[in-house]
Design an enzyme around this catalytic site. Structure first.
Site, PDB file in Angstrom:
ATOM      1  N   CYS B  79      39.591  43.670  42.117  1.00  0.00           N
ATOM      2  CA  CYS B  79      38.145  44.725  42.476  1.00  0.00           C
ATOM      3  C   CYS B  79      37.705  44.939  43.383  1.00  0.00           C
ATOM      4  O   CYS B  79      38.380  46.098  44.368  1.00  0.00           O
ATOM      5  CB  CYS B  79      37.165  43.601  41.793  1.00  0.00           C
ATOM      6  N   HIS B 205      39.491  40.022  37.985  1.00  0.00           N
ATOM      7  CA  HIS B 205      39.739  39.047  38.607  1.00  0.00           C
ATOM      8  C   HIS B 205      41.019  37.660  38.467  1.00  0.00           C
ATOM      9  O   HIS B 205      39.861  36.566  37.276  1.00  0.00           O
ATOM     10  CB  HIS B 205      38.191  38.376  38.480  1.00  0.00           C
ATOM     11  N   GLU B 207      41.524  35.292  39.920  1.00  0.00           N
ATOM     12  CA  GLU B 207      41.076  33.725  39.765  1.00  0.00           C
ATOM     13  C   GLU B 207      39.327  33.355  39.475  1.00  0.00           C
ATOM     14  O   GLU B 207      40.018  32.265  40.185  1.00  0.00           O
ATOM     15  CB  GLU B 207      41.021  34.191  42.374  1.00  0.00           C
TER      16      GLU B 207
END
Lengths: 292, 221
Positions: B79, B205, B207
């Site tokens: 991002c 993302h 994560e």
């Protein structure tokens, strides 16, 4: 966790380690962005002015919010009165990135907060302790901030609320399974969330600090106490040199453990906002007492 | 092998939690000196304008450029991290220019336009890495990730080309400006995860999902 809450807390994750600044017009929003703010909170009057001028404080004029949204590339948040779900619908229709159901504005409902699961836009809510935080999360809040005492320029209440929250979270992790239901009752908090906090040792959503932060050292103090980011309200645009102070608070929030750097950036910031001794305030003037 | 996570601002906590789960040694990076202790770096999501502001006084941008260009060490940007690593940004802002792509900030819109979707893995590199024994061995020696980790998550079929993508006020790769840039993951035929030599960037993302394949791939770069 359901998809929606993941997207909602996801944005809060992106704001961690950052500073969210109160702004009252597009020009201030630009100054905040240039100083390194991760988001701005659009509102008509900063809490210090609401406190002085009195009257009913409401959601801001959509025109002003739209001007701010057009001015900056960072997320834009805006406040609604506690329980005023129509103000929330209006802000969602405007496309703001986060809604603060805030005690800084005059509450619209003296019994109920907004059902935040009913919205696609994420909400942040204030809390003084763990029970209040978990009630708000139970209603769908995707971020919690300490209430502190907004517009006071005095960090003592934010410190009290953050310490209370951390102390209660720690205590939960020491309890046995048989103590969970009685603790949920005592905290006035949803049982499932109490069990979750006891198991993980943290809130299930990001936990930020707000209310009375006026200096880089204030921001660093709250970060040490467990805040994951800070909101600065009146502290910036009610001070002598907003640009410089804003940039210093941004650096302080990231480098809160670096005292040498804090000493450098705290130098020559101009006049801070004038503070209020909260112990001298009558209880009915405390903003943190709003909400339940 | 130790992975650094740039911890100036953004979702560095989510990244380090993921590395922890993968039993991958990691440390937070707050100033240029910290980079000496790590072999690769993750630049997390966040607000790229705030990150630039935080980097300026300590010359972090220069240190990161050295880390990625002169030392050739792997860097993974998600991002805002992708924005910082890209060569060209819309609207124009400063960046490291370590990968030859053009990225538009907030191209998908505001928070209400944030979404979760299913993307496609288009490179064999991300699939079924068990068939590359040499990779597995390097992995065991250097980053403590082994096949146990890979099979730990029963929810993810390691061989499927489908991959869950979380987009939050996401940037878009507008153009790929060099033939050295390889596309690894797409969504609606648009590039979402791309790589140029030691630089890996994602507009989504990883994560925030349970799929660890992008991480495992990065740890083996």
């Amino acid at each position: 966790m359901p998809t929606q809450i993941n997207l909602k807390t996801g944005l809060a994750e992106m704001l961690k380690g950052g500073v969210i600044m109160d702004v009252t017009n597009a020009e201030q929003a630009k100054i905040a962005e240039e100083a390194g703010a991760v988001a701005v909170m659009a509102l008509e009057r900063v809490p210090a002015d609401i406190r002085v001028q009195g009257g009913i404080a409401r959601m801001s004029d959509p025109k002003m919010i739209k001007e701010i949204m057009a001015m900056v590339n960072i997320p834009v948040m805006a406040k609604i009165r506690i329980g005023h779900f129509v103000e929330a619908q209006i802000l969602e229709a405007l496309g703001v990135d986060y809604i603060d159901e805030s005690e800084v504005l005059t509450p619209a409902d003296d019994a109920y907060h907004v059902d935040k699961f009913a919205f696609k836009v994420p909400f942040v809510c204030g809390a003084r302790n763990l029970g209040e935080a978990l009630r708000r999360i139970g209603e769908g809040a995707a971020m919690i901030r300490t209430k502190g005492e907004a517009g006071s320029g005095n960090v003592v209440e934010a410190v009290r609320h953050m310490r209370a929250m951390q102390r209660e979270i720690k205590r939960l992790t020491t309890l046995g399974a048989e103590e969970m239901m009685a603790t949920a009752k005592e905290l006035g908090a949803p049982y499932e969330l109490v069990k979750l906090v006891a198991a993980t040792g943290k809130l299930p959503v990001p936990n930020f600090a707000a209310g009375g932060i006026a200096t880089p050292a204030d921001a660093a103090l709250l970060m040490h106490l467990g805040a994951e980011a800070v909101f600065v309200g009146s502290g910036i645009f009610k001070s002598g040199d907003a640009r410089k102070r804003a940039a210093a608070i941004v650096q302080a929030t990231t480098h809160y453990q670096n005292a040498k750097l804090l000493a450098e950036i705290s130098e020559d910031l101009g006049e801070p906002m004038v503070g209020i001794d909260i112990s001298k305030l009558p209880k009915e003037e405390l903003l943190q007492e709003r909400g339940w | 092998m130790v992975v650094g996570v740039l911890a100036l601002q953004g979702d560095f906590a989510a990244h380090s939690k993921k590395l922890q789960e993968l039993e991958q040694p990691w440390r937070l990076i707050k100033q240029p000196d910290d980079l000496g202790a790590v072999d690769s770096l993750i630049i997390p999501g966040g607000e790229s304008s705030a990150l630039l502001k935080l980097m300026a006084p300590m010359k972090m941008l220069e240190a990161l450029e050295y880390f990625g260009r002169s030392s050739d060490k792997p860097i993974f940007g998600t991002c805002a991290g992708m924005i910082l690593l890209a060569k060209n940004i819309i609207p124009q802002q400063k960046s490291l220019g370590l990968i030859d792509i053009t990225v538009e900030r907030n191209a998908y819109g505001r928070q209400l336009d944030s979404f979760i979707a299913s993307g496609q893995i288009v490179s064999e590199k991300l699939l079924n890495r068990d068939v590359f024994p040499e990779n597995t061995i390097t992995c065991k020696q250097n980053c403590y990730i082994n096949q146990h980790t890979i099979s730990k998550n029963p929810n993810i079929n390691q061989n499927t080309r489908e991959i869950e993508l979380v987009f939050i006020r996401a940037p878009k790769i507008r153009s790929i400006d060099s033939k050295d840039v390889e596309i690894l993951v797409t969504f609606q035929d648009q590039p979402m995860l791309v790589q140029q030599k030691n630089i890996l960037v994602a507009s989504f993302h990883p994560e925030l999902t349970e799929d660890n394949r992008v991480y495992e791939y990065f740890c083996n770069l």
